[in-house]
Write an enzyme that holds these catalytic residues in place. Sequence first.
Site, mmCIF file in Angstrom:
data_model
loop_
_atom_site.group_PDB
_atom_site.id
_atom_site.type_symbol
_atom_site.label_atom_id
_atom_site.label_comp_id
_atom_site.label_asym_id
_atom_site.label_seq_id
_atom_site.Cartn_x
_atom_site.Cartn_y
_atom_site.Cartn_z
ATOM 1 N N ASP A 88 5.918 1.120 5.414
ATOM 2 C CA ASP A 88 6.122 1.992 4.195
ATOM 3 C C ASP A 88 7.040 3.245 4.338
ATOM 4 O O ASP A 88 7.129 4.273 3.516
ATOM 5 C CB ASP A 88 5.167 2.063 3.540
ATOM 6 N N LYS A 101 4.026 -5.402 -0.159
ATOM 7 C CA LYS A 101 2.814 -5.538 -0.226
ATOM 8 C C LYS A 101 2.294 -4.491 -1.444
ATOM 9 O O LYS A 101 3.129 -3.627 -1.922
ATOM 10 C CB LYS A 101 1.999 -4.818 0.843
ATOM 11 N N CYS A 121 -2.115 4.378 3.224
ATOM 12 C CA CYS A 121 -1.553 3.022 3.932
ATOM 13 C C CYS A 121 -1.751 2.845 5.414
ATOM 14 O O CYS A 121 -2.327 1.880 5.762
ATOM 15 C CB CYS A 121 -0.172 2.781 3.483
#
Length: 179
Positions: free
Chosen positions: A13, A75, A108
């Site tokens: 990310d 995701k 995350c």
Amino acid sequence: MLRKDQTGLVVIDVQGKLATIVHDSEAFISNLVKLVKAAKLLGLPILWLEQNPEKLGETVPELQEALDMVEPITKYSFSACGEPTFVDAVKNTKVKTWLISGIEAHICVYQTALGLLDLGYEVELVSDCVSSRAIQNKEMAFAKLVRKGTEVTSLEMCLFELIGDCRADEFREALSLIK
């Protein structure tokens, strides 16, 4: 000890504005680009994740360029292990240990590392390739993850561990990445 035939890299990310406002973002992104280039040089499997890219934006350009031969996995859950495509990709490798990089450490990265531990993998956080907006959140995430069984490494430490010998074919090129 990390072995290149049993190690993979997860990039989590590093997207949009968030990537530019995390703690020490320039050094973090620079180190992560070096890590990706080294992983490619060593032939490690690389899994690249993007959290809700429609809302958060794409991966930063310099990292996208380094990841040129890898397709991102989209995701929506904070843990990549909540995404079946990611879990399938993990299981389709011969990897025993996953190097974890990306943002944010306490969300995350933390949840993905726990998910990989739950799946039976060894996890090593690459300390200078993980960040959060606040350094305290990174420190808290690392402390909790270490108590739960992860290890902590750095870009240079994991690179030299994976190479293992100054006579290795990859040594000179890898060295040029970090010097």
